[in-house]
Design a protein around this motif. Structure first.
Motif, PDB file in Angstrom:
ATOM      1  N   PRO A 274       4.691  -4.610  -3.374  1.00 16.86           N
ATOM      2  CA  PRO A 274       5.214  -3.451  -4.106  1.00 16.86           C
ATOM      3  C   PRO A 274       4.058  -2.554  -4.576  1.00 16.86           C
ATOM      4  O   PRO A 274       3.036  -3.059  -5.040  1.00 16.86           O
ATOM      5  CB  PRO A 274       5.928  -4.073  -5.311  1.00 16.86           C
ATOM      6  CG  PRO A 274       6.093  -5.519  -4.987  1.00 16.86           C
ATOM      7  CD  PRO A 274       5.027  -5.882  -4.020  1.00 16.86           C
ATOM      8  N   GLY A 275       4.227  -1.250  -4.409  1.00 19.15           N
ATOM      9  CA  GLY A 275       3.218  -0.289  -4.871  1.00 19.15           C
ATOM     10  C   GLY A 275       1.923  -0.322  -4.079  1.00 19.15           C
ATOM     11  O   GLY A 275       0.876   0.075  -4.585  1.00 19.15           O
ATOM     12  N   TRP A 276       1.982  -0.803  -2.843  1.00 17.77           N
ATOM     13  CA  TRP A 276       0.760  -0.987  -2.052  1.00 17.77           C
ATOM     14  C   TRP A 276      -0.041   0.308  -1.906  1.00 17.77           C
ATOM     15  O   TRP A 276      -1.265   0.311  -1.984  1.00 17.77           O
ATOM     16  CB  TRP A 276       1.119  -1.570  -0.687  1.00 17.77           C
ATOM     17  CG  TRP A 276      -0.072  -1.850   0.187  1.00 17.77           C
ATOM     18  CD1 TRP A 276      -0.363  -1.309   1.396  1.00 17.77           C
ATOM     19  CD2 TRP A 276      -1.149  -2.765  -0.084  1.00 17.77           C
ATOM     20  NE1 TRP A 276      -1.541  -1.813   1.884  1.00 17.77           N
ATOM     21  CE2 TRP A 276      -2.047  -2.711   0.981  1.00 17.77           C
ATOM     22  CE3 TRP A 276      -1.446  -3.607  -1.163  1.00 17.77           C
ATOM     23  CZ2 TRP A 276      -3.208  -3.452   1.044  1.00 17.77           C
ATOM     24  CZ3 TRP A 276      -2.619  -4.361  -1.107  1.00 17.77           C
ATOM     25  CH2 TRP A 276      -3.472  -4.282  -0.018  1.00 17.77           C
ATOM     26  N   GLU A 277       0.680   1.402  -1.729  1.00 18.23           N
ATOM     27  CA  GLU A 277      -0.012   2.670  -1.529  1.00 18.23           C
ATOM     28  C   GLU A 277      -0.822   3.033  -2.786  1.00 18.23           C
ATOM     29  O   GLU A 277      -2.001   3.380  -2.690  1.00 18.23           O
ATOM     30  CB  GLU A 277       1.010   3.763  -1.222  1.00 18.23           C
ATOM     31  CG  GLU A 277       0.453   4.833  -0.311  1.00 18.23           C
ATOM     32  CD  GLU A 277       1.509   5.890  -0.046  1.00 18.23           C
ATOM     33  OE1 GLU A 277       2.555   5.527   0.533  1.00 18.23           O
ATOM     34  OE2 GLU A 277       1.291   7.035  -0.431  1.00 18.23           O
ATOM     35  N   ALA A 278      -0.179   2.892  -3.942  1.00 17.28           N
ATOM     36  CA  ALA A 278      -0.873   3.209  -5.196  1.00 17.28           C
ATOM     37  C   ALA A 278      -2.046   2.261  -5.397  1.00 17.28           C
ATOM     38  O   ALA A 278      -3.128   2.673  -5.833  1.00 17.28           O
ATOM     39  CB  ALA A 278       0.105   3.091  -6.357  1.00 17.28           C
ATOM     40  N   VAL A 297      -2.389   0.054 -12.774  1.00 18.25           N
ATOM     41  CA  VAL A 297      -1.525   0.715 -11.794  1.00 18.25           C
ATOM     42  C   VAL A 297      -0.058   0.459 -12.167  1.00 18.25           C
ATOM     43  O   VAL A 297       0.326  -0.694 -12.376  1.00 18.25           O
ATOM     44  CB  VAL A 297      -1.777   0.145 -10.376  1.00 18.25           C
ATOM     45  CG1 VAL A 297      -0.984   0.904  -9.340  1.00 18.25           C
ATOM     46  CG2 VAL A 297      -3.258   0.179 -10.030  1.00 18.25           C
ATOM     47  N   VAL A 299       3.589  -0.188 -11.177  1.00 17.78           N
ATOM     48  CA  VAL A 299       4.226  -0.655  -9.946  1.00 17.78           C
ATOM     49  C   VAL A 299       5.701  -0.893 -10.239  1.00 17.78           C
ATOM     50  O   VAL A 299       6.043  -1.535 -11.233  1.00 17.78           O
ATOM     51  CB  VAL A 299       3.571  -1.976  -9.467  1.00 17.78           C
ATOM     52  CG1 VAL A 299       4.335  -2.581  -8.299  1.00 17.78           C
ATOM     53  CG2 VAL A 299       2.120  -1.747  -9.071  1.00 17.78           C
ATOM     54  N   GLU A 300       6.554  -0.374  -9.374  1.00 18.28           N
ATOM     55  CA  GLU A 300       7.981  -0.554  -9.627  1.00 18.28           C
ATOM     56  C   GLU A 300       8.480  -1.845  -8.995  1.00 18.28           C
ATOM     57  O   GLU A 300       8.285  -2.086  -7.807  1.00 18.28           O
ATOM     58  CB  GLU A 300       8.768   0.626  -9.074  1.00 18.28           C
ATOM     59  CG  GLU A 300      10.131   0.660  -9.732  1.00 18.28           C
ATOM     60  CD  GLU A 300      10.958   1.841  -9.291  1.00 18.28           C
ATOM     61  OE1 GLU A 300      10.453   2.961  -9.369  1.00 18.28           O
ATOM     62  OE2 GLU A 300      12.092   1.606  -8.858  1.00 18.28           O
ATOM     63  N   GLU A 305       9.547  -0.555 -14.230  1.00 15.17           N
ATOM     64  CA  GLU A 305       8.141  -0.217 -14.029  1.00 15.17           C
ATOM     65  C   GLU A 305       7.247  -1.220 -14.742  1.00 15.17           C
ATOM     66  O   GLU A 305       7.381  -1.431 -15.943  1.00 15.17           O
ATOM     67  CB  GLU A 305       7.858   1.191 -14.553  1.00 15.17           C
ATOM     68  CG  GLU A 305       6.470   1.658 -14.176  1.00 15.17           C
ATOM     69  CD  GLU A 305       6.212   3.078 -14.624  1.00 15.17           C
ATOM     70  OE1 GLU A 305       6.034   3.288 -15.830  1.00 15.17           O
ATOM     71  OE2 GLU A 305       6.198   3.981 -13.757  1.00 15.17           O
TER      72      GLU A 305
END
Ligand code: ADP
Length: 560
Positions: A274-278, A297, A299-300, A305
């Motif tokens: 989850p949230g790999w891009e961020a 960071v 992450v949802e 959140e």
């Protein structure tokens, strides 16, 4: 008189007898040799023993054992003894298998032994032939290129393994010639030596395999230990190999992100984390001795959140990510700053009122009529009480948090207590309160704390009934519980908020101007106190129609 056998018959007999004796001797020697060679499983020792056996059986000035590597077509020296000295085989050059000449090469090519009693003649002769001569310093001379040899005779015997030639044994003499019998004996010994070397090799292989298995086991055990430690740490840890595939996902990562190791292992991080891009955008990968930089960071996860603090450490084959869930800390920080804002606001209102009233009273030039003075003094009293109440709530909440609040186990008639409290508060509330508590109902609990809860619920009921509407206080009981309920017809509470209102500092829409003031501590305190008396506070509500808050306590049986 006995007839003398003819001479040729005697000669024949003698030959046969000699032959037989020799064969028997050879057989005996080979048997002994087999035992002797079989006693060691060290390749070096096998060669030494082989040479000892040769020395006993056949005169020679040099012996060279070479192996032949079929794939590379190379002949390598394994053992050499020349003129009474061992020569280190590593110092001798590798030879390429030749297609012409070369006595060793011929033996390897044909698989048949070779006996040459005129080495010098052969290498000089027409059919040619190369012969490598080694001296005891280990110098190799290629004949005939480097001149004549002192070697008289040589025997070359192939070493075979399942029919394939895997080497050659070369025996040389400077003085004597060799016979077919000698060759036969050498062949026998070479056969035995080959068997012993094979056994030694198998054994070495076996030992090597055992050692490498033991080493592999040690590494595996170390890894397992490391993995166990990583499993047990409270921080989430996962490992992404170059190419972006997740290879490790520990227990805490499972718990924090709600994904099992099975769900993510061996899958692309971009698809499963989850949230790999961020994470890849914001978290810098630390290399070498650099200190990792912690990055927060959001992450949802499952519609919620989470605030995760990340570090990423680069390894040659991938990146290790470690993270911690800071959501709770962040919420607490948020709650703290909300609290400071709320409390300051809550304190400011009564304080401004008290200050204003006091200043007015202190102005000598204003000759206030006495009822106005009384009004101002009453306002100071009420607002001071409010200030005291807020301070009291804050202090009590923190004492509850620290576990410093104890409750009595009185035998309390809740109906009577309700009647008294409602009587006392009626005028102050400014709303009609109907009481339904005629019958005694005894509960176990702390009289003052029960009253404190009731006052709080009554206050709220009045506060959140802006259009008026009555309040009903009722006391009932069943086999195990006494229930004290406060029902209003006020604004009501949305189902999604009904649990949260019991949390510390929680207020529905605190920023709306029409929302009455408050610290958000009242219901938290009620719930905590009820819990300490083995009871609870519940709510039923419909937005726009009103709410019913109820305190449930264990029924007291002692005095009934
Ligand atoms: P405070 O009243 O000081 O804000 P409480 O903990 O007593 O704090 O209540 C928390 C919130 O629950 C209130 O802000 C309000 O939004 C809601 N609430 C409490 N009692 C009632 C009620 N009787 N009717 C509607 N809302 C209520």
């Amino acid at each position: 008189m006995p007839v003398e056998p003819p001479n040729d018959v005697i000669a024949h007999h003698q030959r046969v007898e000699h032959d037989l004796r020799r064969k028997a001797e050879t057989a005996q020697l080979l048997l002994d040799a087999a035992r002797y060679l079989g006693e060691t499983l060290e390749i070096e020792r096998v060669y030494d023993r082989f040479h000892e056996l040769l020395a006993d059986a056949i005169q020679h000035d040099g012996v060279v054992v070479s192996s032949f590597d079929e794939r590379e077509s190379l002949i390598r020296c394994e053992y050499a003894w020349v003129e009474g000295e061992h020569v280190d085989p590593a110092t001798l050059p590798e030879l390429k298998l030749s297609t012409a000449g070369g006595m060793q090469s011929e033996v390897i090519r044909t698989g048949r032994p070779l006996l040459e009693n005129d080495v010098g003649g052969r290498v000089a002769g027409d059919e040619g032939g190369t012969f490598y001569d080694v001296d005891r310093e280990g110098t190799v001379r290629k004949l005939p290129d480097t001149g004549p040899t002192h070697v008289q005779a040589a025997m070359m015997v192939p070493i075979k393994d399942e029919g394939r030639v895997v080497g050659v044994v070369q025996l040389m003499s400077d003085e004597r010639t060799y016979t077919e019998d000698d060759l036969e004996l050498v062949e026998g010994l070479v056969g035995l030596m080959a068997g012993a070397v094979r056994m030694a090799r198998v054994q070495t292989e076996h030992r090597r395999a055992e050692a490498s298995e033991a080493a592999a086991q040690a590494v595996a055990a170390e890894r397992e230990q490391a993995a166990r430690v990583l499993e047990a740490v409270g921080d989430g840890i996962f490992y992404v190999r170059r190419g972006g595939i997740v290879r490790f996902w520990n227990r805490s990562a499972e718990l924090i992100l709600g994904l099992s190791s099975e769900d993510v292992r061996d899958r692309p991080a971009a698809e499963v984390v989850p949230g790999w891009e961020a994470i890849t955008d914001q978290v810098a990968i630390t290399e070498g001795d650099e200190l990792p930089r912690v990055v927060r960071v959001p992450v949802e996860v499952g519609g919620q959140e989470l605030w995760l603090s990340f570090v990423a450490v680069g390894r040659p084959e991938g990146v290790v990510y470690a993270f911690r869930d800071l959501t709770a800390e962040r919420e607490l920080e948020q709650a703290k700053s909300d609290f400071i804002a709320t409390v300051s606001h809550e304190l400011r209102t009564p304080m401004t009122a008290v200050y204003g009233a006091a200043r007015t009273l202190l102005r000598p030039e204003l000759d206030l009529p006495s009822e106005q003075r009384t009004e101002l003094l009453e306002m100071i009293a009420t607002q001071s009480e409010r200030l005291a109440q807020i301070t009291e709530e804050v202090l009590l909440a923190s004492r509850l948090d620290r576990g410093e609040v104890t409750v009595e186990r009185d035998h309390v008639d809740v109906a009577e207590l309700a009647r008294g409290t409602v009587d006392a508060m009626q005028s102050h509330l400014g709303v009609d309160v109907t009481l339904d508590a005629s019958q005694s109902a005894f509960a176990t609990g702390d009289r003052d704390r029960i009253q404190q809860i009731l006052i709080n619920l009554l206050d709220n009921a009045a506060k959140f009934s802006p259009r008026g509407g009555g309040i009903t206080v009722s006391v009932s009981q069943d086999a195990d519980h006494v229930r004290l309920a406060v029902a209003d017809q006020g604004v009501g509470i949305a189902p999604s908020e009904q649990q949260a209102i019991f949390e510390k500092f929680y207020r529905v829409d605190p920023h709306l101007t029409e929302t009455p003031g408050g610290t958000g501590l009242g219901l938290y305190i009620c719930g905590e106190l009820a819990g300490r008396m083995d009871g609870k506070v519940t709510v039923e509500s419909e937005p726009g129609r009103g709410s019913t808050f109820a305190l449930e306590l264990p029924r007291s049986r002692t005095a009934e």
